[in-house]
Enzyme design. Structure first.
Site, short mmCIF file in Angstrom:
data_model
loop_
_atom_site.label_atom_id
_atom_site.label_comp_id
_atom_site.label_asym_id
_atom_site.label_seq_id
_atom_site.Cartn_x
_atom_site.Cartn_y
_atom_site.Cartn_z
N LYS A 1 0.85 -1.20 0.00
CA LYS A 1 0.00 0.00 0.00
C LYS A 1 0.88 1.25 0.00
O LYS A 1 2.00 1.22 0.52
CB LYS A 1 -0.87 0.02 1.27
CG LYS A 1 -2.03 -0.94 1.25
CD LYS A 1 -2.89 -0.76 2.49
CE LYS A 1 -4.00 -1.78 2.53
NZ LYS A 1 -5.00 -1.63 1.45
N ARG B 1 -10.31 -11.58 1.69
CA ARG B 1 -11.17 -12.63 1.11
C ARG B 1 -10.49 -14.00 1.19
O ARG B 1 -11.17 -15.02 1.22
CB ARG B 1 -11.55 -12.25 -0.32
CG ARG B 1 -10.37 -12.09 -1.25
CD ARG B 1 -10.72 -11.34 -2.53
NE ARG B 1 -10.80 -9.89 -2.32
CZ ARG B 1 -11.16 -9.02 -3.26
NH1 ARG B 1 -11.48 -9.44 -4.47
NH2 ARG B 1 -11.21 -7.73 -2.99
N1 BES Z 1 -8.30 -3.80 4.17
C1 BES Z 1 -8.39 -3.38 2.84
C2 BES Z 1 -9.69 -2.61 2.54
C3 BES Z 1 -9.87 -1.28 3.23
C4 BES Z 1 -9.35 -0.14 2.66
C5 BES Z 1 -10.60 -1.19 4.40
C6 BES Z 1 -9.52 1.10 3.29
C7 BES Z 1 -10.80 0.04 5.03
C8 BES Z 1 -10.25 1.18 4.48
C9 BES Z 1 -8.35 -4.58 1.90
O1 BES Z 1 -7.55 -5.64 2.30
C10 BES Z 1 -7.77 -4.11 0.61
O2 BES Z 1 -6.63 -3.74 0.60
N2 BES Z 1 -8.57 -4.14 -0.45
C11 BES Z 1 -8.15 -3.72 -1.72
C12 BES Z 1 -8.72 -4.68 -2.73
C13 BES Z 1 -8.14 -4.51 -4.11
C14 BES Z 1 -6.69 -4.89 -4.12
C15 BES Z 1 -8.94 -5.40 -5.04
C16 BES Z 1 -8.67 -2.29 -1.95
O3 BES Z 1 -9.77 -1.98 -1.44
O4 BES Z 1 -7.98 -1.52 -2.57
MN MN Z 2 -5.55 -5.43 1.73
#
Ligand code: BES
Ligand code: MN
Ligand code: ZN
Length: 481
Positions: free
Chosen positions: A262, A336
Site C-alpha cells: 500500500k 477474502r
Molecule cells: N483492508 C483493505 C480494505 C480497506 C481499505 C478497508 C480502506 C478500510 C479502508 C483490503 O484488504 C484491501 O486492501 N482491499 C483492496 C482490494 C483490491 C486490491 C482489489 C482495496 O480496497 O484496494
Molecule cells: Mn488489503
C-alpha cells in the site's frame, strides 16, 4: 464506570449533575415540570435556542440532592440517533467540566429513544488511554452513571448498557496498534474474555491450519514473523431454543498490502483491518449476559499481511481448504483469502446462518461513504434481518447485488479463480462474489464494514475502529428468536 439503575423519585438521585432533555421549544421531557421554571427565563430570552445542542448548565435547587442541572435541547423532530448524540454530547460537556458523577432520567422517552440515550452515554464516554503514560491532563471519564428508569424495566436498561460495553471491547481491540495487538494477542484476549463472559475459546495454531489445508489463509500470513491463528469461540445457551449462527470476522492485524504494498498514506490506518474480528469477539462477550438463546460460534481468522522474502508473490497459486485453487494476483486482496477458509470451516457446525464482518474493500467506502456498510448474501431473508436490525440501532447497512455476470471478472488464466477482478469497477461486489464461492450449503450474508475504520471522531464514535457490528448483530439475534 459504575452503573446504577434507579427507581423512586428524581429528587433523590445521588449524582453531581443531572441531565434533562428538552424539546425544541425548551419544554423539559418527562417528570421534570417543577424544574421548568428554572429554564424558562432562558427559553424566553432566546439563549437556550431551538436547535439541537442548545444547553444550560445551572445550579440545582436545594430541594434536589443533585448539585447541578444540564438542560439539553434535542432540537426539532429528534430521531433515535439524535438521542444517542444528545446523551453523548451532554456527557462531553460535563466531562469538560470534570464532572464524573452523572445521572439522567429516561421518563418521557419511548423505548427505542431510551435505548439510544443509554447507548449514547456508554459509547460517547469511550476513550482509549491505555498507552498514555501522562494521564492527569486528560479529560476524566465517567465514574458513576445513574439512570432513572421511569417506565423502562431495570433488566432492559442493564441489557442495553452491557451490549454497548461489548462495542467498547471491540473498539479497544482496534485501537491497539499492530505491534501489540497481533494475532496471538487477539487470541489471548479472546481466551480471557471467554472465561469472563461465558464462551469456550479454542485457538488453532499454524500446524493445525496446515493440517486443515487452509492454504488461502496461510498464504496471507506467510510473509509475517507473527504466526497466524484461527480463533474459534463457542457460546452455548443454558437452555437452547434458537438456531445455530456462525459469525466470521476478518482479523488482519496489520494490512501492509504485502508485496502489492500500500502507499504510505493509506497504510497506518490498516491497524484497524481486524475490525471484523473485533466485532465478532465483542459480540461473543455480550451473549451470556443478554441471555441469547441461540448457539453462536465466532470464527476469527487472525493474520498479519507483510512483505518479506517469504511473502506470497503476485501470481502465486494456492489451494484453499475447499479445494478451490486461487491465483493471487494482488496480495492486498487478502481479506477474502482468510475468509474463504474460515467460511469453509464454518460448514462443520451445520449452521442455520453464517454472517461475516470484514473491512474488505476501499471500494465500499467510495460507494457508501464513512457511515454506511455494505451487505450482500445468498438469502434475502437474512439480508433483510440485517438491514432491519441495523436500522434499529443506527448502524446503517445497504444491500449490494451479487450480480452473477460479474463472476466473469474473477476468472484466472491458470487457476479456478483469481483473488482480484481484472478491473476496479464494482470492487465490493466482486469481493462478495469471491466469498460466495466458499459460502456453500448454508444461508450466508457478508457485511463489508470498511467504514468502521473512522477518520474523524463524532459524538459517540472514536477515530479508528468504531466497534460496528456488535449492536447490529445482537439486534439481529434478538429479532430471529
Ligand atoms: N483492508 C483493505 C480494505 C480497506 C481499505 C478497508 C480502506 C478500510 C479502508 C483490503 O484488504 C484491501 O486492501 N482491499 C483492496 C482490494 C483490491 C486490491 C482489489 C482495496 O480496497 O484496494
Ligand atoms: Mn488489503
Ligand atoms: Zn485488508
Amino acid at each position: 464506570m459504575e452503573f446504577n439503575v434507579l427507581k423512586g423519585r428524581v429528587s433523590d438521585i445521588d449524582a453531581f449533575a443531572h441531565i434533562i432533555f428538552c424539546n425544541k421549544d425548551g419544554v423539559c421531557l418527562g417528570d421534570h415540570s417543577n424544574l421548568q421554571e428554572l429554564l424558562q427565563p432562558f427559553v424566553d430570552g432566546g439563549e437556550f435556542g431551538t436547535k439541537f445542542g442548545g444547553n444550560l448548565y445551572a445550579i440545582a435547587p436545594a430541594s434536589l440532592s443533585v448539585k447541578r442541572l444540564l438542560f439539553f435541547n434535542l432540537g426539532d423532530k429528534p430521531t433515535n440517533d439524535s438521542y444517542r448524540k444528545a446523551s453523548a454530547s451532554a456527557l462531553k460537556l460535563l466531562r469538560e467540566k470534570n464532572v464524573t458523577h452523572v445521572s439522567l432520567s429516561l421518563s418521557g422517552l419511548d423505548p427505542s429513544a431510551r435505548r439510544a440515550v443509554v447507548e449514547g452515554v456508554v459509547l460517547g464516554d469511550y476513550q482509549f488511554n491505555n498507552l498514555r503514560s501522562e494521564t492527569d491532563q486528560l479529560p476524566k471519564s465517567l465514574e458513576h452513571f445513574s439512570v432513572h428508569v421511569g417506565p423502562a424495566s431495570e433488566p432492559e436498561v442493564v441489557r442495553w448498557f452491557k451490549i454497548a460495553q461489548g462495542t467498547l471491547r471491540a473498539r479497544d481491540l482496534c485501537q491497539y496498534p499492530a505491534n501489540i495487538m497481533d494475532p496471538t494477542a487477539m487470541a489471548q484476549q479472546a481466551q480471557r474474555w471467554g472465561e469472563q463472559f461465558g464462551f469456550k475459546t479454542e485457538v488453532l495454531n499454524k500446524p493445525q491450519l496446515e493440517e486443515l489445508n487452509m492454504g488461502a489463509l496461510l498464504s496471507v500470513a506467510q510473509g509475517s514473523q507473527r504466526p497466524p491463528h484461527l480463533i474459534v469461540m463457542d457460546y452455548q445457551p443454558a437452555s437452547p431454543s434458537g438456531k445455530t449462527f456462525v459469525f466470521v470476522g476478518k482479523a488482519v492485524t496489520f494490512d501492509s498490502g504485502g508485496l502489492s504494498l500500500k502507499p504510505a498514506n493509506a497504510m497506518a490506518e490498516m491497524k484497524g483491518d481486524m475490525g471484523g474480528g473485533a466485532a465478532v469477539i465483542g459480540l461473543m462477550t455480550v451473549l451470556r449476559d443478554s441471555s441469547c438463546n441461540h448457539r453462536v460460534v465466532g470464527l476469527v481468522p487472525a493474520v498479519e499481511n507483510m512483505p518479506s522474502g517469504s511473502a506470497t508473490r503476485p501470481s502465486d497459486v494456492v489451494t484453499s481448504m475447499s479445494g478451490i485453487t486461487v491465483e493471487i494476483n494482488n496480495t492486498d486482496a487478502e481479506g477474502r483469502l482468510i475468509l474463504a477458509d474460515a467460511l469453509t470451516y464454518a460448514a462443520r457446525y451445520q449452521p442455520d446462518y453464517v454472517v461475516d464482518f470484514a473491512t474488505l474493500t476501499g471500494a465500499c467506502l467510495v460507494a457508501l461513504g464513512p457511515k454506511v456498510f455494505g451487505v450482500m448474501g445468498n438469502d434475502q431473508k437474512l439480508v433483510d434481518e440485517i438491514l432491519t436490525a441495523g436500522q434499529e440501532v443506527d448502524e446503517i447497512f445497504w444491500q449490494l447485488p451479487l450480480v452473477d455476470d460479474y463472476n466473469e471478472m474473477l476468472k484466472s488464466q491458470v487457476a479456478d479463480i483469481a483473488n482480484v477482478a481484472g478491473s476496479r469497477w464494482g470492487g465490493t461486489i466482486t469481493a462478495g462474489l469471491f466469498l460466495q464461492k466458499f459460502a456453500k450449503d448454508y444461508k450466508w450474508a457478508h457485511c463489508d464494514i470498511a467504514a468502521t475504520i473512522f477518520e474523524k471522531p463524532d459524538a459517540y464514535r472514536p477515530a479508528g475502529g468504531t466497534g460496528t457490528g456488535v449492536r447490529m448483530a445482537m439486534a439481529m439475534l434478538d429479532r430471529m428468536t
